[in-house]
Structures are given as structure tokens and as C-alpha cells.
Design a protein around this motif. Structure first.
Motif, mmCIF file in Angstrom:
data_model
loop_
_atom_site.group_PDB
_atom_site.id
_atom_site.type_symbol
_atom_site.label_atom_id
_atom_site.label_comp_id
_atom_site.label_asym_id
_atom_site.label_seq_id
_atom_site.Cartn_x
_atom_site.Cartn_y
_atom_site.Cartn_z
ATOM 1 N N SER A 164 1.098 -1.244 -0.353
ATOM 2 C CA SER A 164 -0.142 -0.012 -0.096
ATOM 3 C C SER A 164 0.789 1.567 0.256
ATOM 4 O O SER A 164 0.703 2.071 -0.140
ATOM 5 N N GLY A 165 2.044 1.091 0.292
ATOM 6 C CA GLY A 165 2.884 2.567 -0.030
ATOM 7 C C GLY A 165 2.841 2.530 1.833
ATOM 8 O O GLY A 165 3.682 3.791 2.239
ATOM 9 N N MET A 166 3.284 1.525 2.266
ATOM 10 C CA MET A 166 4.001 1.594 3.502
ATOM 11 C C MET A 166 5.158 1.915 3.649
ATOM 12 O O MET A 166 6.134 1.419 3.097
ATOM 13 N N SER A 167 5.472 2.428 4.598
ATOM 14 C CA SER A 167 6.679 2.944 4.954
ATOM 15 C C SER A 167 7.458 1.350 5.709
ATOM 16 O O SER A 167 6.966 0.951 5.511
ATOM 17 N N PRO A 168 8.775 1.343 4.839
ATOM 18 C CA PRO A 168 9.912 0.344 5.229
ATOM 19 C C PRO A 168 9.978 0.138 6.431
ATOM 20 O O PRO A 168 10.089 -0.692 7.507
ATOM 21 N N TYR A 169 10.372 0.754 7.038
ATOM 22 C CA TYR A 169 10.088 1.144 8.282
ATOM 23 C C TYR A 169 9.141 0.719 9.695
ATOM 24 O O TYR A 169 9.215 -0.528 10.528
ATOM 25 N N SER A 170 7.997 0.802 9.091
ATOM 26 C CA SER A 170 6.452 -0.036 10.009
ATOM 27 C C SER A 170 6.683 -1.420 9.126
ATOM 28 O O SER A 170 5.833 -2.129 9.766
ATOM 29 N N ALA A 171 7.142 -1.164 7.584
ATOM 30 C CA ALA A 171 6.697 -2.411 7.504
ATOM 31 C C ALA A 171 8.112 -3.744 8.393
ATOM 32 O O ALA A 171 7.208 -4.607 8.160
ATOM 33 N N PHE A 172 8.504 -3.438 8.386
ATOM 34 C CA PHE A 172 9.898 -3.941 9.051
ATOM 35 C C PHE A 172 9.196 -4.351 10.725
ATOM 36 O O PHE A 172 9.108 -5.607 11.038
ATOM 37 N N ALA A 173 8.567 -3.328 11.496
ATOM 38 C CA ALA A 173 7.679 -3.585 12.366
ATOM 39 C C ALA A 173 7.162 -5.003 12.774
ATOM 40 O O ALA A 173 6.660 -5.988 13.089
ATOM 41 N N PHE A 174 6.258 -4.571 11.174
ATOM 42 C CA PHE A 174 4.788 -5.204 10.833
ATOM 43 C C PHE A 174 5.491 -7.035 10.372
ATOM 44 O O PHE A 174 5.209 -7.659 10.903
ATOM 45 N N SER A 175 6.580 -6.427 9.693
ATOM 46 C CA SER A 175 7.283 -8.140 10.106
ATOM 47 C C SER A 175 7.989 -8.765 10.949
ATOM 48 O O SER A 175 7.274 -10.014 10.886
ATOM 49 N N ILE A 176 8.578 -7.858 11.949
ATOM 50 C CA ILE A 176 8.738 -8.631 12.603
ATOM 51 C C ILE A 176 7.670 -8.963 14.178
ATOM 52 O O ILE A 176 7.752 -10.425 14.429
ATOM 53 N N MET A 177 7.066 -8.454 14.393
ATOM 54 C CA MET A 177 5.398 -9.499 15.098
ATOM 55 C C MET A 177 4.798 -10.519 14.273
ATOM 56 O O MET A 177 4.533 -10.602 15.034
ATOM 57 N N THR A 178 4.793 -10.180 12.668
ATOM 58 C CA THR A 178 4.218 -11.320 12.463
ATOM 59 C C THR A 178 4.662 -12.736 12.731
ATOM 60 O O THR A 178 4.731 -13.467 12.795
ATOM 61 N N MET A 179 6.481 -12.690 11.756
ATOM 62 C CA MET A 179 7.425 -13.655 12.706
ATOM 63 C C MET A 179 6.608 -14.228 14.095
ATOM 64 O O MET A 179 7.440 -15.284 14.086
ATOM 65 N N GLY A 180 7.132 -13.263 15.077
ATOM 66 C CA GLY A 180 6.715 -13.960 16.337
ATOM 67 C C GLY A 180 5.835 -14.634 16.270
ATOM 68 O O GLY A 180 5.847 -14.987 17.190
ATOM 69 N N ILE A 181 5.158 -14.382 16.401
ATOM 70 C CA ILE A 181 3.804 -15.875 16.193
ATOM 71 C C ILE A 181 4.351 -17.185 15.648
ATOM 72 O O ILE A 181 3.267 -17.861 16.601
ATOM 73 N N GLY A 182 5.182 -16.836 15.057
ATOM 74 C CA GLY A 182 5.884 -18.448 14.623
ATOM 75 C C GLY A 182 6.220 -18.870 15.469
ATOM 76 O O GLY A 182 6.070 -20.867 15.998
ATOM 77 N N VAL A 183 6.468 -18.359 16.692
ATOM 78 C CA VAL A 183 7.248 -19.171 17.704
ATOM 79 C C VAL A 183 6.238 -19.859 19.083
ATOM 80 O O VAL A 183 6.232 -20.615 19.165
#
Ligand SMILES: [Cu+2]
Length: 414
Positions: A164-183
Motif C-alpha cells: 500500500s506504499g507503507m514506509s519500510p520501517y513500519s513494514a519491518f515492524a509488522f514483519s518482525i511481529m508476524t514472525m513472532g507469532i511463529g513462536v
């Protein structure tokens, strides 16, 4: 006017939250008085409890977004309308943000994935224990993992919006959180395998669907961390890879939960057993069918096959992928046809199934202590008193290989 509305909304929310908290406390105290502490609850109930909280918080957001959308369409507001048109029709209002719609939708949409699958996680945990004749591996870890998944589920909606044109920094935060659900998901998966390990496994139809659920959850879930990488998601966005991922985990895995639950609790509900050979045929056709449909979709998506296109005949390389589509369609028709076996079995068994005893699966939880089918109010006016945890199987020194929750305590495992 605006400030008043805010204060009223916040007051209503606080009142609702307060009533919910009071209800939770009084119910918990009532249950405690009968020996049913929170840590003696079957994991099915834990999962439904967390699902209910997710439902309360997520559907409210969808409802609000829906009301705003209706106002945009009918009352001349402009929450989501950026320019002066709606569906190509000129309107007199503008200045809204379509991204606001995406945020509100996905703030509901991602938790909704867990609303669909958490109940299946809970009941399949229970079934794996019952049919392995072993206590669930890591009961408390399972409870905390459900809570962690529920909490993290609200932090990751942005992973649907990398394009959606999201800032790469926000995308990075959402990416890390999403990976966190893997735990917590991995904790659950290892505990399921730990429960099966060296169990005296009974391959009855509810158990087949519970094992099938674990298989689909792992295979559907493993592509989640791939899609959680913004750089990969930009390529895979709108391709069949995404379709394969979420249909396996949110669609088929959850449906396997529904089938497992139906085969498991049918005898309690209707006083008759479902037909096992038909149930097993239904399982194998659906299990193999699900993989036949969704595994090729991963390849089709990686090769660039896009979703929402009725035909790709203009594009050479999509043409070459057409046999994959044809195979998926045939697999889907066969798998859908197999569901009629289930529908037939369901209605046939209500009338003609073999009579069920009160506790046909030799399970420990409260519903199996009452008559089959249960009396009015489930327990005939006598609330059972609980002495044991929900997963006391193969207890040393017990007269049978299971101790029901209402039996006199043999060991103090919980
Ligand atoms: Cu999501």
C-alpha cells in the motif's frame, strides 16, 4: 459535537469492559467453588474463551468500518473517498483516505484468522490427548501459547498492506511481529507431536481429523514466515501462493477442526455413533484432496500466476501453466463430491447409527460424565464437582487407563 461523541463512545466501551470483567470474575469464582479452576479447563474451552475476546475486539472495528462505509455511500460523508467519485459516479465530497479503510478492515481481518482457527487448535489438542491415551504435553504452555497468539494477532494487521506504499520501517515492524507469532505456533506444534510421541494411538475418525489438522496447520503455516517478509510479499502479493497459504491454514485446517468435533461429539449429541468406514473414507478423500488442490497452487503462484483473473489466454507463460489450473479444478470437484459422504453419514447416523454408550471414547471431561444424549441443562440439575485435570490418561495406580474429572483424585498432577 465530535468531542461529545468520543466521550460517549469511550464511556460505553468502558462500561462494556467493566461488565465483561465482572462477569468473568463471578463465573470464575462459581466454577472454582465446584473445583473447576481455570487450569483444569479443557483446552477446547480455553481456546473458545480467547476466541470470544478476539471476537469482541475485532468485530466491533469491522462494524464501525461498515457503518462509515455506508455513510460514505449514502449520507455524503467522505471517510474513505479520496476524490469526488464513488464507483465511477461523481459525488460532491472528497478528502477521505482509502488506506483508512484498509487499516480498519485488516485490524479486524487478521484477528479473524485466529477467530477461525483457535477453536480448532483447542479441540484438536484435546482429541490428540484423548486418542493417544496420554496427558497433553505441556498443558500450561498450551494455554499461554493460545493467549500469546490472541495478543499478537492484534499487532500484525499491516502485513496485509506491504503493497500500500507503507514506509519500510513500519513494514519491518509488522514483519518482525508476524514472525513472532511463529513462536507460540511452534510451541503448540511441538506439544502436539510430544503428545503423540509413544502414545497408545487409536485411529478413530475424530483422531484422523485432528492429526490431519496438525498436518495442514504446519504446511499452511510454514508459508506464513515467507509472506511476512515485505521483500518476498511484494513479489507474491496477489498470486496463488497467498491463496494456497491462507486456504490451507484458515480454510481447510479450520474445517478439519469442524469435522473432528462433529465426529467426536456426535454420539453425545444424538445418542448414536457415526459410521466409521464412511468417516474414514471421507477423511482420506478430503485430506488427499486438500493437498491436491492447494500444493500445486504454491507453484502456480511462485511462477507468477495471479488471482482474480478468469483467464490468462493472452499471456504466453500463463498459458503454459494452464494444466496446473485444470488439475486443481478436477481435484476440487472430487474433494467437494467427497463431502456428500459426510452429509449422508451425518443424517443416516442420526436415525440408523449404532447406539452410543455414555462415554464411547473413554474420555475424561465433564460432558462424558452425563447421559447420552444429555438431559435438559446437560447435567439434570446436578452440577458436577471436579477433582482432576482434564487430561488424566494412563495414570499410574488408577483402576482404568483414564481418570475422569469427577473421579476421586488418584494423583495430584494439576
Ligand atoms: Cu494476517
Amino acid at each position: 459535537m465530535g468531542a461529545d461523541l468520543w466521550i460517549i463512545s469511550i464511556a460505553i466501551f468502558c462500561l462494556g469492559a467493566l461488565m465483561g470483567a465482572l462477569n468473568f470474575i463471578t463465573t470464575t469464582l462459581d466454577m472454582r467453588a465446584k473445583g473447576m479452576t481455570l487450569m483444569r479447563m479443557p483446552l477446547t474451552c480455553w481456546a473458545w474463551f480467547v476466541t470470544a475476546i478476539l471476537g469482541l475486539l475485532a468485530f466491533g472495528v469491522l462494524l464501525s468500518a461498515g457503518i462509515l462505509l455506508l455513510m460514505d455511500r449514502n449520507l455524503g460523508t467522505s471517510f474513505f473517498v479520496p476524490l469526488g467519485t464513488v464507483n465511477g459516479v461523481l459525488t460532491g465530497h472528497k478528502g477521505g483516505s482509502p488506506l483508512l479503510w484498509q487499516h480498519l478492515f485488516w485490524f479486524f481481518g487478521h484477528p479473524e484468522v485466529y477467530i477461525a482457527i483457535l477453536p480448532a487448535m483447542g479441540l484438536c489438542s484435546q482429541l490428540l490427548s484423548v486418542f493417544s491415551r496420554k496427558p497433553i504435553f505441556g498443558y500450561k504452555a498450551m494455554v499461554y501459547a493460545i493467549l500469546a497468539i490472541g495478543f499478537l494477532g492484534f499487532m500484525v494487521w499491516g502485513h496485509h498492506m506491504f503493497m500500500s506504499g507503507m514506509s519500510p520501517y513500519s513494514a519491518f515492524a509488522f514483519s518482525i511481529m508476524t514472525m513472532g507469532i511463529g513462536v507460540p505456533s511452534a510451541i503448540k506444534t511441538f506439544n502436539w507431536l510430544g503428545t503423540l510421541w509413544r502414545g497408545k494411538i487409536r485411529f478413530s475418525s475424530p483422531m484422523l481429523f485432528a492429526i490431519g489438522f496438525v498436518s495442514l496447520f504446519v504446511v499452511g503455516g510454514i508459508s506464513g514466515p515467507f509472506l511476512a517478509q515485505p521483500v518476498l510479499d511484494i513479489y507474491l502479493h496477489e498470486t496463488y501462493f497467498v491463496i494456497a497459504h491462507f486456504h490451507l491454514i484458515m480454510g481447510v485446517a479450520s474445517i478439519f477442526g469442524i469435522f473432528a468435533a462433529t465426529y467426536y461429539w456426535f454420539p453425545k449429541m444424538f445418542g448414536r455413533m457415526m459410521n466409521e468406514p464412511l468417516a474414514k473414507t471421507h477423511f482420506w478423500l478430503t485430506f488427499i484432496g486438500a493437498y491436491a488442490i492447494f500444493m500445486p497452487m504454491h507453484y502456480y503462484g511462485m511462477a507468477g500466476g495471479l488471482r482474480r483473473y478468469s483467464q490468462g489466454t493472452e499471456v504466453g507463460w500463463i498459458n503454459q501453466l494452464w494444466p496446473i489450473q485444470r488439475f486443481i479444478s478436477i481435484a476440487a470437484f472430487v474433494t467437494i463430491a467427497a463431502q456428500f459422504i459426510f452429509v449422508f453419514n451425518l443424517f443416516w447416523s442420526m436415525k440408523k447409527g449404532k447406539k452410543a454408550v455414555d462415554n464411547p471414547w473413554e474420555a475424561t471431561t465433564l460432558e462424558w460424565t452425563t447421559a447420552t444424549p444429555p438431559p435438559h441443562d446437560n447435567f439434570g440439575g446436578l452440577t458436577p464437582v471436579v477433582y482432576n485435570g482434564p487430561y488424566e490418561y494412563s495414570v499410574p495406580g488408577a483402576p482404568r487407563d483414564y481418570v475422569m474429572q469427577t473421579d476421586a483424585p488418584v494423583t495430584a498432577r494439576h
